[in-house]
Design an enzyme around this catalytic site. Structure first.
Site, PDB file in Angstrom:
ATOM      1  CD  GLU A   1      57.002  32.003  66.833  1.00 45.32           C
ATOM      2  OE1 GLU A   1      55.846  32.273  67.245  1.00 45.32           O
ATOM      3  OE2 GLU A   1      57.892  31.532  67.555  1.00 45.32           O
ATOM      4  N   PRO A   2      55.263  33.924  61.128  1.00 40.41           N
ATOM      5  CG  PRO A   2      55.908  34.101  58.888  1.00 40.41           C
ATOM      6  CD  PRO A   2      56.467  33.994  60.284  1.00 40.41           C
ATOM      7  N   GLY A   3      51.969  32.949  60.326  1.00 41.17           N
ATOM      8  CA  GLY A   3      51.097  31.816  60.019  1.00 41.17           C
ATOM      9  C   GLY A   3      49.947  32.287  59.163  1.00 41.17           C
ATOM     10  NE  ARG A   4      45.661  36.424  61.593  1.00 39.24           N
ATOM     11  CZ  ARG A   4      44.628  36.127  62.357  1.00 39.24           C
ATOM     12  NH1 ARG A   4      43.439  35.931  61.811  1.00 39.24           N
ATOM     13  NH2 ARG A   4      44.773  36.025  63.656  1.00 39.24           N
TER      14      ARG A   4
ATOM     15  CB  CYS B   1      20.516  25.056  66.410  1.00 38.58           C
ATOM     16  SG  CYS B   1      19.600  23.950  65.331  1.00 38.58           S
TER      17      CYS B   1
ATOM     18  CE1 TYR C   1      45.457  30.372  64.608  1.00 38.88           C
ATOM     19  CE2 TYR C   1      45.520  32.261  63.130  1.00 38.88           C
ATOM     20  CZ  TYR C   1      46.143  31.429  64.036  1.00 38.88           C
ATOM     21  OH  TYR C   1      47.443  31.653  64.364  1.00 38.88           O
TER      22      TYR C   1
ATOM     23  N   GLY D   1      51.767  37.262  64.149  1.00 41.03           N
ATOM     24  CA  GLY D   1      50.566  38.070  64.302  1.00 41.03           C
ATOM     25  C   GLY D   1      50.343  39.091  63.211  1.00 41.03           C
TER      26      GLY D   1
ATOM     27  NE  ARG E   1      39.915  34.567  62.594  1.00 37.09           N
ATOM     28  CZ  ARG E   1      39.686  35.775  62.118  1.00 37.09           C
ATOM     29  NH1 ARG E   1      38.870  35.948  61.082  1.00 37.09           N
ATOM     30  NH2 ARG E   1      40.239  36.838  62.653  1.00 37.09           N
TER      31      ARG E   1
END
Length: 469
Positions: A318-321, A393, A423, A276, A362
Site C-alpha cells: 500500500e504505497p501512498g507517500r 499564531c 499528508y 510506509g 507535519r
C-alpha cells in the site's frame, strides 16, 4: 542525530552553524534531484515544474498552492506497479486523494485503499471499480460498512472484535458477502516517529499476535456467516527506510499464517505487507526505489514460507507517500523577513510566508524536516541560514526549520518546498480561519485546477449563527 532545529543554534564562538546534514549550495540554480519531482528544474533562477514557471502559476492561481506534477505521479505509480508485478498494489488514498488522482490511479492499473466514507465517496465519484478498493479504519461506522457492502468493495480490513460482529450482522441483513482481511500487530519497533509507528503493541490498530487476539479474530471470522477470509494484514508504520522491520513483521505474520493452517484447517490465500515506504524530504534521507523494495520484500516472504513449509500467499502492498509525496511541491510568497538575535550574539533570519501549519502540519506534529528553494528569481547574494515560518499564531508554526536561502531574500519572493504531496493537503486545516490552498496539476506547460482554493464564503458557509439586528 540531533534535530535540525536543535543543531542549528549558536555555538560558543557566537556563529550560527547549519545542521551537520544540511549541505550549503554551490550553485544557486542547483536542485537536489531526489527531493523534487522529475520535471522540476531551474531556469535563470526560476523554478519550473511540468514546464510551468512557478511565478506564472502564482500569477494565475495565487499562493500558497500545491503544485502536483502529473507526469511524475504517474511515473511513480507505474514504477510500483511494474516492480511489484506479482503483487496487488493499492494506492493509499489517505496520503492525498481527489477525484482526479483516483482516476490517475485507476488508469495506471493500481488498486485503491480508503479509510473513511468520505474517501470512499471520492472513489465512487471518480468511477473507481469498487472491487478494486480496500477499506481500512479502526472505527468504521455502521453507515460506512453498509455502503461498502452495497458498492461491493473488494476487501474490508477488520480491526476489532466489535467490527467483526458489526460487519457479520450487516452481511446477514443485506444478504451480501464481505471479503475481509484481519489486521494484525506484529510487535515490531519501526524506526520512525512514535505517532506513525503502527505495529507495536500499545496502540489502537489491529489484533495482537502475541496475546492470541489475532488467532481468535481469524477464528471468529471463519465462524461468521457472510464473511469470507482473504488473509492477514500487517502495517508497521510510515516513513520507513530500513527493510529489517518488514522482515521481522513478515516472519511473525507468516508464523501466524502457518498456525492458522495447522489449528484451524484454513490457508488464507492473501497477505498484505502494508506500506510506509519512506521518501527524501532532505539530503539526509536515502529511500529505496520500488525495484529494490520488491526484491527485498519478495525474498523475505519466499524464504520464510519455505522455512515454514507453507505456500506463498498472494501479496499486496500500500504505497501512498512514496507515490504522491515527491510529486508535489508547495509554493509560497514571502511576506516579511526578520533578523532575530540569538544567545551568543548570533542572528537567525526568519522568512515568513503566506501559508504555514494550516497547509503543512507535519513539521509541528511530527517534528518533520523539509527543504526549500528560492523559486522566483536568480540571486548572486551569499547563502544565509534561514528558518521559513508561517503566518499563524503559534510559535511552532514552522515550515522549514533550517535551510540556506540567498541573503537578499525579500518580501514578494516565492519560496518552494518539495515533498509536500503526502499528508499536507489531506491534513490541512482552517486554523485561524485560513482558506485551504488549491491543488494545481501541471503537465506539458499547462495548469489544471484539481482542487480549487477555498474562499472566505466557503469558511462562512458552515457558520450558521444568526447576526442579531
Amino acid at each position: 542525530m540531533p534535530h535540525a532545529h536543535e543543531a542549528g543554534w549558536a555555538h560558543a564562538d557566537g556563529a550560527l552553524r547549519a545542521p551537520s546534514w544540511l549541505r550549503q549550495p554551490t550553485d544557486p540554480d542547483e536542485l537536489v534531484p531526489q527531493l523534487w519531482s522529475s520535471t522540476a528544474r531551474k531556469v535563470d533562477g526560476v523554478l519550473e515544474v511540468g514546464g510551468v514557471a512557478l511565478p506564472d502559476l502564482v500569477a494565475e492561481h495565487g499562493s500558497p498552492a500545491y503544485v502536483l506534477d502529473e507526469a511524475d505521479f504517474r511515473d511513480r505509480a507505474r514504477a510500483f506497479r511494474d516492480a511489484f508485478a506479482a503483487y496487488d498494489v493499492f494506492y493509499a488514498g489517505k496520503a492525498f486523494l481527489c477525484t482526479t488522482v483516483a482516476r490517475w490511479v485507476d488508469e495506471e492499473g493500481l488498486f485503491l485503499d480508503v479509510c473513511t466514507g468520505g474517501e470512499l465517496a471520492v472513489a465512487e465519484r471518480a468511477g473507481f471499480d469498487p472491487a478494486r478498493i480496500g477499506f481500512h479504519g479502526n472505527n468504521k461506522t455502521v453507515a460506512e460498512l453498509r455502503r461498502a457492502l452495497e458498492l461491493g468493495v473488494g476487501r474490508i480490513i477488520l480491526d476489532s472484535f466489535v467490527e467483526i460482529d458489526r460487519l457479520a450482522q450487516l452481511a446477514a441483513e443485506t444478504g451480501a458477502t464481505a471479503r475481509v482481511m484481519v489486521r494484525v500487530t506484529a510487535g515490531v519497533e519501526a524506526h520512525t516517529h512514535e505517532y506513525i509507528a503502527t505495529a507495536h503493541e500499545d496502540q489502537k490498530f489491529g489484533f495482537s499476535i502475541t496475546s492470541g487476539d489475532a488467532l481468535e479474530a481469524v477464528s471468529r471470522v471463519l465462524a461468521a456467516d457472510g464473511l469470507e477470509l482473504l488473509g492477514l494484514h500487517s502495517h508497521i508504520g510510515s516513513q520507513i527506510f530500513d527493510s529489517s522491520g518488514f522482515e521481522v513483521a513478515a516472519r511473525r505474520v507468516l508464523a501466524l499464517q502457518a498456525r492458522i493452517a495447522a489449528e484451524l484447517g484454513v490457508v488464507p490465500p492473501e497477505m498484505d505487507l502494508g506500506g510506509g515506504f519512506g521518501i527524501a524530504y532532505t539530503t539526509q534521507d536515502d529511500p529505496a526505489d520500488p525495484a529494490q523494495l520488491a526484491t527485498e520484500m519478495s525474498k523475505i516472504v519466499e524464504q520464510e514460507c519455505r522455512a515454514l513449509d507453507i505456500g506463498v500467499p498472494r501479496l499486496s502492498i500500500e504505497p501512498g507517500r512514496a507515490i504522491v509525496g515527491p510529486s508535489t511541491c508547495t509554493v509560497y510568497e514571502v511576506g516579511t523577513v526578520k533578523e532575530v538575535a540569538l544567545d551568543g550574539g548570533a542572528r537567525r533570519t526568519y522568512v515568513s510566508v503566506d501559508g504555514g501549519m494550516s497547509d503543512n502540519i507535519r513539521t509541528a506534529l511530527y517534528d518533520a524536516d523539509y527543504s526549500c528553494t528560492l523559486a522566483s528569481r536568480a540571486s548572486a547574494a551569499p547563502p544565509t541560514l534561514a528558518r521559513v515560518v508561517g503566518r499563524h499564531c503559534e510559535a511552532g508554526d514552522i515550515v522549514v526549520k533550517d535551510e540556506f536561502l540567498p541573503a537578499d531574500v525579500a518580501p514578494g519572493d516565492l519560496v518552494a518546498v518539495p515533498g509536500t504531496g503526502a499528508y499536507c493537503r489531506s491534513m490541512a486545516s482552517n486554523y485561524n480561519h485560513a482558506p485551504r490552498p488549491p491543488v494545481i496539476a501541471v503537465r506539458d506547460g499547462q495548469t489544471r485546477v484539481v482542487v480549487r482554493r477555498e474562499s472566505v464564503d466557503d469558511l462562512l458557509a458552515t457558520d450558521v449563527g444568526v447576526v442579531s439586528g
